[in-house]
Motif scaffolding. Structure first.
Motif, PDB file in Angstrom:
ATOM      1  N   GLY A  25      66.273  78.732  74.852  1.00 50.94           N
ATOM      2  CA  GLY A  25      64.562  78.500  74.060  1.00 50.94           C
ATOM      3  C   GLY A  25      64.173  79.212  73.212  1.00 50.94           C
ATOM      4  O   GLY A  25      63.253  79.210  72.572  1.00 50.94           O
ATOM      5  N   GLU A  26      65.012  78.977  72.230  1.00 44.36           N
ATOM      6  CA  GLU A  26      65.399  80.317  70.723  1.00 44.36           C
ATOM      7  C   GLU A  26      64.364  79.233  69.804  1.00 44.36           C
ATOM      8  O   GLU A  26      64.921  78.213  69.978  1.00 44.36           O
ATOM      9  CB  GLU A  26      66.227  80.532  70.304  1.00 44.36           C
ATOM     10  N   ASP A  27      63.595  79.440  69.257  1.00 45.20           N
ATOM     11  CA  ASP A  27      62.483  78.971  68.444  1.00 45.20           C
ATOM     12  C   ASP A  27      63.575  78.547  67.058  1.00 45.20           C
ATOM     13  O   ASP A  27      63.860  79.402  66.939  1.00 45.20           O
ATOM     14  CB  ASP A  27      61.587  79.872  68.362  1.00 45.20           C
ATOM     15  N   THR A  28      63.499  77.225  66.114  1.00 48.03           N
ATOM     16  CA  THR A  28      64.026  77.352  65.017  1.00 48.03           C
ATOM     17  C   THR A  28      63.130  77.585  63.867  1.00 48.03           C
ATOM     18  O   THR A  28      61.438  77.691  64.396  1.00 48.03           O
ATOM     19  CB  THR A  28      64.293  75.639  64.773  1.00 48.03           C
ATOM     20  N   PRO A  29      62.750  78.480  62.649  1.00 45.81           N
ATOM     21  CA  PRO A  29      62.419  78.402  61.765  1.00 45.81           C
ATOM     22  C   PRO A  29      61.575  76.998  61.364  1.00 45.81           C
ATOM     23  O   PRO A  29      60.332  77.832  61.270  1.00 45.81           O
ATOM     24  CB  PRO A  29      63.301  78.636  60.194  1.00 45.81           C
ATOM     25  N   MET A  30      61.646  76.396  61.405  1.00 46.15           N
ATOM     26  CA  MET A  30      59.980  75.134  61.071  1.00 46.15           C
ATOM     27  C   MET A  30      59.255  75.329  62.977  1.00 46.15           C
ATOM     28  O   MET A  30      58.568  74.482  63.263  1.00 46.15           O
ATOM     29  CB  MET A  30      60.771  73.574  61.262  1.00 46.15           C
ATOM     30  N   SER A  31      60.051  75.597  64.273  1.00 46.33           N
ATOM     31  CA  SER A  31      58.890  75.482  65.341  1.00 46.33           C
ATOM     32  C   SER A  31      58.457  77.110  65.621  1.00 46.33           C
ATOM     33  O   SER A  31      58.148  76.741  66.402  1.00 46.33           O
ATOM     34  CB  SER A  31      60.281  74.655  66.444  1.00 46.33           C
ATOM     35  N   ARG A  32      58.920  78.123  65.578  1.00 46.71           N
ATOM     36  CA  ARG A  32      58.372  79.470  65.930  1.00 46.71           C
ATOM     37  C   ARG A  32      56.742  79.396  64.848  1.00 46.71           C
ATOM     38  O   ARG A  32      56.523  78.220  64.111  1.00 46.71           O
ATOM     39  CB  ARG A  32      59.097  80.266  65.679  1.00 46.71           C
ATOM     40  N   LYS A  33      56.152  79.774  65.472  1.00 46.68           N
ATOM     41  CA  LYS A  33      54.814  80.229  64.872  1.00 46.68           C
ATOM     42  C   LYS A  33      55.212  81.368  63.962  1.00 46.68           C
ATOM     43  O   LYS A  33      55.675  82.300  63.924  1.00 46.68           O
ATOM     44  CB  LYS A  33      54.271  81.126  66.000  1.00 46.68           C
ATOM     45  N   GLY A  34      54.181  81.068  62.642  1.00 45.84           N
ATOM     46  CA  GLY A  34      53.932  81.617  61.697  1.00 45.84           C
ATOM     47  C   GLY A  34      53.152  82.873  62.202  1.00 45.84           C
ATOM     48  O   GLY A  34      52.662  83.500  63.014  1.00 45.84           O
ATOM     49  N   HIS A  35      52.592  83.246  60.482  1.00 46.48           N
ATOM     50  CA  HIS A  35      51.958  84.574  59.867  1.00 46.48           C
ATOM     51  C   HIS A  35      50.932  84.083  59.539  1.00 46.48           C
ATOM     52  O   HIS A  35      50.766  83.195  58.859  1.00 46.48           O
ATOM     53  CB  HIS A  35      52.532  85.637  60.324  1.00 46.48           C
ATOM     54  N   THR A  36      49.701  84.580  59.901  1.00 46.30           N
ATOM     55  CA  THR A  36      48.384  84.010  59.438  1.00 46.30           C
ATOM     56  C   THR A  36      47.349  85.396  58.864  1.00 46.30           C
ATOM     57  O   THR A  36      47.447  86.459  59.856  1.00 46.30           O
ATOM     58  CB  THR A  36      47.031  83.334  60.064  1.00 46.30           C
ATOM     59  N   LEU A  37      46.869  85.571  58.080  1.00 43.67           N
ATOM     60  CA  LEU A  37      46.523  87.115  56.929  1.00 43.67           C
ATOM     61  C   LEU A  37      44.709  86.761  56.687  1.00 43.67           C
ATOM     62  O   LEU A  37      45.156  85.082  55.953  1.00 43.67           O
ATOM     63  CB  LEU A  37      47.815  87.175  55.720  1.00 43.67           C
TER      64      LEU A  37
END
Length: 320
Positions: free
Chosen positions: A34-46
């Motif tokens: 269930g670990e996210d991949t670099p393209m599926s994980r949630k990123g950061h918004t500033l």
């Protein structure tokens, strides 16, 4: 000589196969653990709430260089208007940039809780105008999903005739990859939660299909259906809103960032998929001709001319 089953790991390009092995490992982690991949994980918004923070964001955009990172050939671009009208002379609530596949900056403009006074907003607009008209940017293009809308908004709002860098639309790239794929009326406005997502060119459904990205909040659809759209949705994280509005503020800010870095993720994934199958010229076709098609559609839509999509698809298809 008897070929060994392990020869593929060393010839002709071991680096390429190591990358493929890493991609496979990421996929297995996601499926099994269930670990996210670099393209599926949630990123950061500033959120850029001061002029200093805007300067930092613009400096980072100017420092994006494909010679340093091969995937940094473009920066994600997205805009939110003040209403649902695509061609009305309304302002821009905000503009957002996907600097990397994990980071987006949101710059408020005409949003109701924007921190700017008239002088500061004029300064921010001037900085952004200089950015869009700067031919010395190291990036090859801007990446904007449904780019004709964002181009109309940017060109009108900043009073410029053309961006110094071309714009690549992931819809065009998706069409190059599968010209038989068609959008249907079965999808909702964002494609969130739709089972038959293969039938749509929506950003959310394409991100689900290509990147397994599942972090859009369903409540955003309730906001989009309001007459005033996102303009009256709280966005400034420095404002002390009541709990219910604070939740909407966080959802909206995340949504803006996801659209920006999501467009970049999608285009990178599309290009890599086509390159792996030998379609190495597809990206350059989108860069040169796709950008011109987008500008033509943008101009026709801005001037109120109807577009015969069937004829346009015919002209872009094999039968022409």
């Amino acid at each position: 000589p008897i070929p060994s089953p392990y020869m593929w790991a060393f010839k002709p390009n071991p680096y390429k196969y190591r990358k493929q092995l890493k991609t496979l490992i990421n996929l297995l982690k996601q499926v099994m653990v269930g670990e996210d991949t670099p393209m599926s994980r949630k990123g950061h918004t500033l959120y850029c709430g001061t002029l200093a923070e805007v300067k930092v964001a613009l400096r980072q955009i100017r420092n994006v260089d494909p010679l340093i990172n091969k995937d940094d050939w473009g920066v994600g671009l997205d805009t939110e208007g003040q209403g649902l009208a695509k061609v009305a002379p309304n302002g821009l609530s905000c503009i957002q940039f996907g600097i990397t596949t994990d980071l987006a900056y949101v710059i408020p403009l005409d949003h109701f809780d924007s921190p700017w006074d008239d002088q500061d907003k004029a300064t921010v607009k001037e900085w952004l105008r200089d950015l869009f008209t700067d031919p010395t940017l190291k990036i090859e293009c801007w990446i904007a999903h449904e780019a004709k809308f964002d181009l109309n908004a940017v060109l009108r709002y900043f009073g410029i005739k053309q961006l110094a860098k071309p714009t690549v639309d992931p819809i065009f790239l998706e069409f190059l990859d599968d010209e038989n794929m068609r959008a249907t009326g079965d999808d909702n406005s964002d494609g969130i939660g739709n089972d038959s997502f293969r039938s749509s060119f929506n950003l959310k459904t394409l991100l689900l299909m290509r990147c397994n990205f599942r972090h859009y909040n369903h409540k955003i659809l309730l906001i989009r259906t309001q007459p005033e759209g996102f303009w009256r949705t709280p966005m400034n994280p420095e404002v002390d809103y009541p709990p219910a509005e604070k939740e909407l503020q966080e959802i909206f800010l995340d949504y803006c960032g996801m659209d920006a870095y999501g467009a970049k993720r999608l285009a990178i994934t599309q290009r890599a998929a086509m390159d792996s199958r030998g379609y190495t010229k597809a990206y350059y076709l989108a860069l040169q001709w796709g950008s011109q098609v987008t500008h033509a559609c943008r101009a026709m839509e801005r001037n109120g001319l109807p577009i015969d999509m069937k004829m346009l698809e015919f002209l872009m298809g094999d039968r022409s």
